[in-house]
Design an enzyme around this catalytic site. Structure first.
Site, PDB file in Angstrom:
ATOM      1  N   THR A   1       0.868  -1.183   0.000  1.00 14.61           N
ATOM      2  CA  THR A   1       0.000   0.000   0.000  1.00 14.61           C
ATOM      3  C   THR A   1       0.898   1.224   0.000  1.00 14.61           C
ATOM      4  OG1 THR A   1      -1.611  -1.216   1.340  1.00 14.61           O
ATOM      5  CG2 THR A   1      -1.903   1.166   1.163  1.00 14.61           C
TER       6      THR A   1
ATOM      7  N   LYS B   1      -7.985   1.352  -3.332  1.00 17.74           N
ATOM      8  CA  LYS B   1      -7.635   0.915  -1.965  1.00 17.74           C
ATOM      9  C   LYS B   1      -7.644   2.114  -1.014  1.00 17.74           C
ATOM     10  CE  LYS B   1      -5.142  -1.247   1.367  1.00 17.74           C
ATOM     11  NZ  LYS B   1      -5.565  -2.375   2.154  1.00 17.74           N
TER      12      LYS B   1
ATOM     13  N   LYS C   1      -1.344   5.096   8.558  1.00 14.78           N
ATOM     14  CA  LYS C   1      -0.507   5.131   7.342  1.00 14.78           C
ATOM     15  C   LYS C   1      -1.391   5.254   6.090  1.00 14.78           C
ATOM     16  CE  LYS C   1       1.813   2.099   4.241  1.00 14.78           C
ATOM     17  NZ  LYS C   1       2.027   0.767   3.763  1.00 14.78           N
TER      18      LYS C   1
HETATM   19  P1  NAD Z   1       5.806  -5.735   7.355  1.00 20.17           P
HETATM   20  O1  NAD Z   1       6.459  -4.504   7.854  1.00 20.17           O
HETATM   21  O2  NAD Z   1       5.392  -6.788   8.312  1.00 20.17           O
HETATM   22  O3  NAD Z   1       6.714  -6.445   6.247  1.00 20.17           O
HETATM   23  C1  NAD Z   1       7.518  -5.773   5.341  1.00 20.17           C
HETATM   24  C2  NAD Z   1       8.727  -6.649   5.033  1.00 20.17           C
HETATM   25  O4  NAD Z   1       9.538  -5.957   4.091  1.00 20.17           O
HETATM   26  C3  NAD Z   1       9.599  -6.932   6.268  1.00 20.17           C
HETATM   27  O5  NAD Z   1       9.840  -8.305   6.394  1.00 20.17           O
HETATM   28  C4  NAD Z   1      10.863  -6.156   5.981  1.00 20.17           C
HETATM   29  O6  NAD Z   1      12.027  -6.752   6.545  1.00 20.17           O
HETATM   30  C5  NAD Z   1      10.893  -6.187   4.475  1.00 20.17           C
HETATM   31  N1  NAD Z   1      11.739  -5.154   3.902  1.00 20.17           N
HETATM   32  C6  NAD Z   1      11.927  -3.883   4.339  1.00 20.17           C
HETATM   33  N2  NAD Z   1      12.820  -3.263   3.568  1.00 20.17           N
HETATM   34  C7  NAD Z   1      13.201  -4.141   2.610  1.00 20.17           C
HETATM   35  C8  NAD Z   1      14.110  -4.092   1.513  1.00 20.17           C
HETATM   36  N3  NAD Z   1      14.798  -2.987   1.243  1.00 20.17           N
HETATM   37  N4  NAD Z   1      14.258  -5.190   0.771  1.00 20.17           N
HETATM   38  C9  NAD Z   1      13.573  -6.328   1.032  1.00 20.17           C
HETATM   39  N5  NAD Z   1      12.704  -6.442   2.061  1.00 20.17           N
HETATM   40  C10 NAD Z   1      12.520  -5.366   2.826  1.00 20.17           C
HETATM   41  O7  NAD Z   1       4.545  -5.202   6.519  1.00 20.17           O
HETATM   42  P2  NAD Z   1       3.227  -6.037   6.163  1.00 20.17           P
HETATM   43  O8  NAD Z   1       2.248  -5.935   7.280  1.00 20.17           O
HETATM   44  O9  NAD Z   1       3.643  -7.361   5.634  1.00 20.17           O
HETATM   45  O10 NAD Z   1       2.645  -5.146   4.970  1.00 20.17           O
HETATM   46  C11 NAD Z   1       3.216  -5.135   3.684  1.00 20.17           C
HETATM   47  C12 NAD Z   1       2.410  -4.166   2.832  1.00 20.17           C
HETATM   48  O11 NAD Z   1       1.061  -4.611   2.770  1.00 20.17           O
HETATM   49  C13 NAD Z   1       2.375  -2.738   3.414  1.00 20.17           C
HETATM   50  O12 NAD Z   1       2.444  -1.818   2.379  1.00 20.17           O
HETATM   51  C14 NAD Z   1       1.030  -2.695   4.133  1.00 20.17           C
HETATM   52  O13 NAD Z   1       0.495  -1.384   4.209  1.00 20.17           O
HETATM   53  C15 NAD Z   1       0.180  -3.581   3.248  1.00 20.17           C
HETATM   54  N6  NAD Z   1      -0.939  -4.230   3.930  1.00 20.17           N
HETATM   55  C16 NAD Z   1      -0.778  -4.736   5.180  1.00 20.17           C
HETATM   56  C17 NAD Z   1      -1.877  -5.342   5.815  1.00 20.17           C
HETATM   57  C18 NAD Z   1      -1.736  -5.933   7.201  1.00 20.17           C
HETATM   58  O14 NAD Z   1      -2.779  -6.250   7.802  1.00 20.17           O
HETATM   59  N7  NAD Z   1      -0.537  -6.105   7.739  1.00 20.17           N
HETATM   60  C19 NAD Z   1      -3.110  -5.428   5.159  1.00 20.17           C
HETATM   61  C20 NAD Z   1      -3.219  -4.920   3.870  1.00 20.17           C
HETATM   62  C21 NAD Z   1      -2.133  -4.323   3.259  1.00 20.17           C
END
Ligand code: NAD
Length: 339
Positions: A137, A213, A288
């Site tokens: 997102t 979204k 966010k």
């Molecule tokens: P998260 O922070 O748990 O996971 C992100 C991952 O990206 C982490 O494992 C981190 O180590 C990795 N990362 C960071 N920098 C990096 C890089 N340079 N190279 C490779 N990996 C890297 O986030 P999430 O909850 O998994 O969410 C991911 C996306 O999905 C976000 O944009 C969030 O807004 C969206 N989203 C989340 C949810 C939810 O309920 N958690 C629901 C819908 C959408």
């Protein structure tokens, strides 16, 4: 060095001759998309990549990458003997995989990860165009600019496919994806995303998935505050919580926060509020998304009456040490609501 760590180099040299990858690359069926990549194995990505690995043919290779090496190491242990390669960099994933999914936290990271994929020069070509599906997102402006850069450099297509359904949906493989891409890419993207979710809805050209979204989550952010305030005032006036919620939910105020995610403990047995606001959709994620929606409004010169006030509310809740890790319906407690 472990066998897993050695394999990327072996693969890359075996598969690429004069810059043309020689693996099975017919995209008409899932079975023939032989090389896959996943970047960002966090709360969502880890579970999505698990579904992907479980559902693609076992002879297909999955390249995974995350800056958190504990996440990739754990992932490998979940699939003993499976064809999974831990790549050191996102670039290495793109060099080897034809279809790549990313799930990253925020716009600057998406931008920098994709810059790192493109910067050292041309990527090896596959028979089919390389497809990057970004499920993060972020704001549409950043996403469209990454898509344009990838297209201008002739490195494939980058499409936005933000998701809803949370960690539970990611685990169960029941996510919904909102797709922003040209019509021609819808069948291929749908086939890939259906391995991780149940619904794929094409909203229009690049950026459209994110626009949908963010508009939805903007409404959710406001409805949650409004439902919390309405429940708070009614209960303070002496109404019974269940009676008030029951009335609203057969009336014009009905919305997801009143009906499914009611912020008052005990009103909906399955809501986060009824388990001390644990689980659910975190305050920080709501904040966010709301801020991204407001940025996208500013980028498009769209004004909102309530957005800034709502952002103040979520920022205040996020600043409260006791409330910040809770479900966003905890706004009810921040308002002073009791049951
Ligand atoms: P998260 O922070 O748990 O996971 C992100 C991952 O990206 C982490 O494992 C981190 O180590 C990795 N990362 C960071 N920098 C990096 C890089 N340079 N190279 C490779 N990996 C890297 O986030 P999430 O909850 O998994 O969410 C991911 C996306 O999905 C976000 O944009 C969030 O807004 C969206 N989203 C989340 C949810 C939810 O309920 N958690 C629901 C819908 C959408």
């Amino acid at each position: 060095m472990s066998i897993t760590a050695l394999r990327p180099t072996m693969r890359a040299s075996r598969a690429t001759i004069r810059g043309v990858a020689l693996r099975r690359t017919f995209s008409s069926t899932t079975h023939n998309q032989a090389s896959w990549g996943f970047i960002g194995l966090g709360q969502m990505g880890y579970n999505m990549a698990k579904n992907l690995r479980q559902k693609i043919p076992k002879e297909d290779t999955l390249y995974i990458q995350d800056v958190n090496s504990a996440a990739t190491a754990k992932f490998v242990t979940e699939f003993p003997g499976a064809d999974i390669i831990v790549s050191k960099t996102a670039r290495e994933v793109a060099e080897n995989a034809e279809t790549i999914v990313s799930a990253l936290p925020n716009p600057p990271l998406v931008k920098s990860v994709y810059e790192s994929i493109l910067s050292p020069g041309a990527l090896p070509k596959f028979q089919n165009e390389r497809l990057f599906i970004d499920t993060s997102t972020i704001d549409p402006t950043t996403s469209i600019s990454v898509a344009e850069t990838i297209s201008q450099k002739g490195e494939g297509s980058f499409i936005d496919a933000p998701m809803s359904g949370g960690v539970v949906g990611a685990s169960a493989g029941t996510l919904s994806f909102m797709l922003g891409c040209p019509d021609t890419l819808v069948p291929r993207a749908t086939k890939v995303l259906s391995l991780m979710g149940r619904k794929v809805i094409h909203m229009g050209p690049p950026g459209s998935g994110l626009k949908a979204k963010l508009a939805n989550n903007y409404l959710l952010a406001l409805n949650n505050i409004a439902a919390s305030e309405a429940m708070h005032m009614g209960i303070a006036w002496g109404l019974k919580p269940a009676d008030l919620a029951g009335l609203i939910n057969i009336s014009t105020g009905k919305c997801w926060p009143s009906e499914v995610n009611n912020p008052v403990p005990g009103v909906v047995a399955t809501s986060p509020a009824s388990r001390n606001y644990d689980g659910g959709f975190g305050v920080a994620l709501m904040n966010k998304d709301l801020k991204l929606a407001l940025k996208a409004c500013a980028d498009a010169n769209v004004s909102t009456a309530l957005g800034d006030k709502a952002a103040e509310v979520y920022s205040a809740v996020e600043g409260d040490a006791e409330l910040k890790s809770k479900d966003f319906s905890v706004v009810y407690r921040w308002l002073g609501g009791k049951e």
